[in-house]
Design a protein around this motif. Structure first.
Motif, PDB file in Angstrom:
ATOM      1  N   GLY A   1       1.797   4.305  -8.076  1.00 37.44           N
ATOM      2  CA  GLY A   1       0.773   3.685  -8.623  1.00 37.44           C
ATOM      3  C   GLY A   1       0.789   3.129 -10.189  1.00 37.44           C
TER       4      GLY A   1
ATOM      5  N   ILE B   1      -7.205  -0.065  -1.755  1.00 36.74           N
ATOM      6  CA  ILE B   1      -7.155   0.357  -2.423  1.00 36.74           C
ATOM      7  C   ILE B   1      -8.278   0.802  -3.838  1.00 36.74           C
TER       8      ILE B   1
ATOM      9  N   ASP C   1      -1.213  16.438  -0.219  1.00 33.44           N
ATOM     10  CA  ASP C   1      -0.961  15.387  -1.029  1.00 33.44           C
ATOM     11  C   ASP C   1      -0.376  13.962  -0.323  1.00 33.44           C
TER      12      ASP C   1
ATOM     13  N   LEU D   1       0.538  -1.324   0.523  1.00 30.70           N
ATOM     14  CA  LEU D   1       0.249  -0.063  -0.091  1.00 30.70           C
ATOM     15  C   LEU D   1       0.750   1.317  -0.006  1.00 30.70           C
ATOM     16  N   ARG D   2       1.755   0.988   0.722  1.00 35.46           N
ATOM     17  CA  ARG D   2       2.934   2.487   1.068  1.00 35.46           C
ATOM     18  C   ARG D   2       3.565   2.455  -0.272  1.00 35.46           C
TER      19      ARG D   2
ATOM     20  N   GLN E   1       1.051   3.313  -2.828  1.00 40.96           N
ATOM     21  CA  GLN E   1       1.191   5.399  -2.808  1.00 40.96           C
ATOM     22  C   GLN E   1       2.064   6.101  -3.591  1.00 40.96           C
ATOM     23  N   GLU E   2       3.316   6.162  -3.574  1.00 41.25           N
ATOM     24  CA  GLU E   2       4.429   6.721  -3.127  1.00 41.25           C
ATOM     25  C   GLU E   2       4.507   6.642  -5.130  1.00 41.25           C
TER      26      GLU E   2
ATOM     27  N   LEU F   1       1.178  11.502   2.008  1.00 36.46           N
ATOM     28  CA  LEU F   1       0.440   9.891   2.028  1.00 36.46           C
ATOM     29  C   LEU F   1      -0.292   9.090   3.213  1.00 36.46           C
TER      30      LEU F   1
END
Length: 153
Positions: free
Chosen positions: A19, A50, A148, A12-13, A16-17, A150
């Motif tokens: 996609g 997500i 924006d 997930l991290r 997010q950084e 994370l």
């Protein structure tokens, strides 16, 4: 959160950084096979962790370089007025976010416009005609301190 292990949280991290990371890149970073990584990412989508993958545009390059926050107070707080307001805001392309809040006003609207020279036109065309608007207060962002961010998990 209990359904997420360390690998899920890392995925997930990483997503997010960026996609656009490939399954192979993700697999190498989290220490799984590409097949196992792909299955986990699919599960994270399926289970709603997500919700979307999209490009983040530079607002200046598309003529929306100025961010404004508008506090809106309604003259009535009835379900009908809330519904009409929400519907109208959803159809305004300049509006990025709109939150119903508690406190001294009813909504906080986040919008992007070209610059302050078009603000009055935007206010009169988009915000003031919204159903039930009694009062507004506007704040212009002069710097993006933490845009924006994370969601850390």
């Amino acid at each position: 959160m209990a359904d997420l292990d360390t690998i899920d949280r890392n995925l997930l991290r990483l997503l997010q950084e960026d996609g656009r990371r490939t399954t192979l890149d993700l697999a190498q970073r989290v220490g799984l096979s590409p097949t196992g990584t792909s299955q986990r990412v699919k599960r994270l989508f399926r289970d709603g962790f997500i919700t979307a993958v999209r490009a983040v545009l530079d607002p200046r390059k598309i003529g929306r370089g100025t961010m404004v926050f508008i506090q809106v107070r309604l003259d009535q707080t009835t379900p009908h007025v809330f519904d009409k307001f929400a519907e109208a805001v959803a159809n305004a392309p300049e509006v990025l976010e709109c939150h119903m809040v508690v406190g001294g006003f009813d909504y906080l609207v986040k919008a992007r416009i070209a610059d302050m020279s078009v603000f009055q036109e935007f206010l009169q065309r988009v915000i003031l005609p919204l159903p039930g608007v009694r009062e507004t207060h506007t704040y212009t962002s002069v710097a993006d301190v933490k845009p924006d961010a994370l969601l850390l998990i």
